[in-house]
Design a protein around this motif. Sequence first.
Motif, short mmCIF file in Angstrom:
data_model
loop_
_atom_site.label_atom_id
_atom_site.label_comp_id
_atom_site.label_asym_id
_atom_site.label_seq_id
_atom_site.Cartn_x
_atom_site.Cartn_y
_atom_site.Cartn_z
N MET A 94 36.29 40.38 43.42
CA MET A 94 34.91 39.92 43.22
C MET A 94 34.86 38.42 42.92
O MET A 94 33.89 37.75 43.25
CB MET A 94 34.25 40.71 42.08
CG MET A 94 33.98 42.16 42.43
SD MET A 94 33.37 43.11 41.02
CE MET A 94 33.29 44.76 41.72
N ASN A 95 35.93 37.92 42.29
CA ASN A 95 36.02 36.48 42.00
C ASN A 95 36.70 35.71 43.12
O ASN A 95 36.98 34.52 42.98
CB ASN A 95 36.78 36.26 40.68
CG ASN A 95 35.98 36.71 39.48
OD1 ASN A 95 34.77 36.54 39.43
ND2 ASN A 95 36.64 37.29 38.50
N GLN A 96 37.00 36.42 44.23
CA GLN A 96 37.64 35.83 45.41
C GLN A 96 39.01 35.23 45.12
O GLN A 96 39.44 34.28 45.77
CB GLN A 96 36.71 34.79 46.06
CG GLN A 96 35.41 35.40 46.57
CD GLN A 96 34.59 34.45 47.41
OE1 GLN A 96 34.65 33.24 47.22
NE2 GLN A 96 33.83 34.98 48.35
N ASP A 97 39.69 35.79 44.13
CA ASP A 97 41.07 35.40 43.84
C ASP A 97 41.96 36.42 44.55
O ASP A 97 42.43 37.40 43.97
CB ASP A 97 41.32 35.42 42.32
CG ASP A 97 42.68 34.85 41.95
OD1 ASP A 97 43.55 34.74 42.85
OD2 ASP A 97 42.89 34.53 40.77
N PHE A 98 42.18 36.19 45.86
CA PHE A 98 42.78 37.21 46.70
C PHE A 98 44.26 37.46 46.41
O PHE A 98 44.73 38.59 46.53
CB PHE A 98 42.57 36.84 48.18
CG PHE A 98 41.12 36.73 48.56
CD1 PHE A 98 40.25 37.79 48.33
CD2 PHE A 98 40.61 35.57 49.11
CE1 PHE A 98 38.90 37.70 48.67
CE2 PHE A 98 39.27 35.47 49.45
CZ PHE A 98 38.41 36.53 49.22
N ASP A 99 44.99 36.42 46.03
CA ASP A 99 46.41 36.61 45.71
C ASP A 99 46.57 37.50 44.48
O ASP A 99 47.40 38.41 44.45
CB ASP A 99 47.09 35.26 45.47
CG ASP A 99 47.28 34.48 46.76
OD1 ASP A 99 47.31 35.12 47.83
OD2 ASP A 99 47.39 33.24 46.70
N LYS A 100 45.74 37.22 43.46
CA LYS A 100 45.78 38.03 42.24
C LYS A 100 45.33 39.45 42.53
O LYS A 100 45.91 40.42 42.01
CB LYS A 100 44.89 37.39 41.17
CG LYS A 100 44.99 38.05 39.80
CD LYS A 100 44.15 37.31 38.78
CE LYS A 100 44.22 37.96 37.41
NZ LYS A 100 43.36 37.26 36.42
N ALA A 101 44.30 39.59 43.37
CA ALA A 101 43.79 40.92 43.73
C ALA A 101 44.88 41.74 44.40
O ALA A 101 45.10 42.91 44.06
CB ALA A 101 42.58 40.78 44.65
N GLU A 102 45.58 41.13 45.35
CA GLU A 102 46.64 41.83 46.07
C GLU A 102 47.75 42.27 45.12
O GLU A 102 48.23 43.41 45.18
CB GLU A 102 47.21 40.93 47.17
CG GLU A 102 48.27 41.62 48.01
CD GLU A 102 48.79 40.74 49.13
OE1 GLU A 102 49.39 41.27 50.08
OE2 GLU A 102 48.60 39.50 49.07
N LYS A 103 48.14 41.37 44.24
CA LYS A 103 49.22 41.66 43.28
C LYS A 103 48.87 42.86 42.41
O LYS A 103 49.66 43.79 42.24
CB LYS A 103 49.46 40.42 42.41
CG LYS A 103 50.45 40.62 41.29
CD LYS A 103 50.50 39.39 40.39
CE LYS A 103 51.27 39.66 39.12
NZ LYS A 103 51.20 38.51 38.18
N HIS A 104 47.64 42.86 41.86
CA HIS A 104 47.25 43.94 40.94
C HIS A 104 47.02 45.26 41.68
O HIS A 104 47.38 46.32 41.17
CB HIS A 104 45.99 43.54 40.17
CG HIS A 104 46.23 42.52 39.11
ND1 HIS A 104 47.21 42.66 38.16
CD2 HIS A 104 45.62 41.34 38.84
CE1 HIS A 104 47.21 41.61 37.35
NE2 HIS A 104 46.26 40.79 37.74
N MET A 105 46.42 45.20 42.86
CA MET A 105 46.18 46.44 43.61
C MET A 105 47.48 47.11 44.02
O MET A 105 47.61 48.33 43.97
CB MET A 105 45.31 46.15 44.84
CG MET A 105 43.86 45.93 44.49
SD MET A 105 42.86 45.66 45.95
CE MET A 105 41.26 45.42 45.20
N LYS A 106 48.45 46.29 44.44
CA LYS A 106 49.75 46.85 44.80
C LYS A 106 50.40 47.51 43.59
O LYS A 106 50.99 48.59 43.69
CB LYS A 106 50.67 45.74 45.33
CG LYS A 106 50.39 45.36 46.78
CD LYS A 106 51.36 44.30 47.26
CE LYS A 106 51.15 43.98 48.73
NZ LYS A 106 52.06 42.91 49.20
N LYS A 107 50.27 46.86 42.44
CA LYS A 107 50.87 47.40 41.22
C LYS A 107 50.21 48.73 40.85
O LYS A 107 50.87 49.69 40.45
CB LYS A 107 50.72 46.40 40.07
CG LYS A 107 51.75 46.57 38.97
CD LYS A 107 51.88 45.31 38.15
CE LYS A 107 53.03 45.40 37.18
NZ LYS A 107 53.21 44.15 36.42
N GLY A 108 48.87 48.78 40.98
CA GLY A 108 48.14 50.01 40.69
C GLY A 108 48.55 51.15 41.60
O GLY A 108 48.73 52.28 41.17
#
Length: 212
Positions: A94-108
Amino acid sequence: LIRYRLWIGLALLALAIFVHMETSFWPSFILYLIAVILILGHFLLGPMRLIQVAMEEGDLEGAKKIVDSIKFPGLLIKPVRSVYYTLQGNLAMMNQDFDKAEKHMKKGLELGGGSLTKQAEGPNKLQLGMLSLQKGDFKQAESYIRQALRAGLPDKENESAAYLQLCSIMMNKREFRAAKDYFRKAKALKPTTPQIVDQIKQIEKYIARMPG
């Protein structure tokens, strides 16, 4: 109660110790028990419900503050920890921080979460597929989007978006017959989201001229 669970637990623990010292263990037992349950609940379960409520209400700042208040995510039980990283990924998207989004989603996704995260598995993999597309990694994008469709998507808008992304990937691979097939599937779902409708109109201009 969830918001102040730790402080209530610590207050009850202090009261239990006082009662224990003034009398004996058994009169303070119930206070010890409730205190331990509340303190363990704070560290093992976290304020997940508060985060979900804030996100449902569109209060992203409130959700982010609650997420940031979790100082020891490693102590959360595995299913809740998976939800925590999934929520972190959604907030980053939602904050358009795509690298962080990818990292956290993969971890989840790696942690898994049973029924707690099963319904989010499809949308998360679709988002990871779109992130891979943005990076130009078509092979990984195709893999994630196919996994998303197998896991199940919550509505026809998401499903249509997934088929359109596969259509684009097939066009890039010059597999025109497959591209047309995915385009037909996307269009047949009759999505109403303006962005998806516009994408269908744009692809439709070229799809008829494709061989295959």
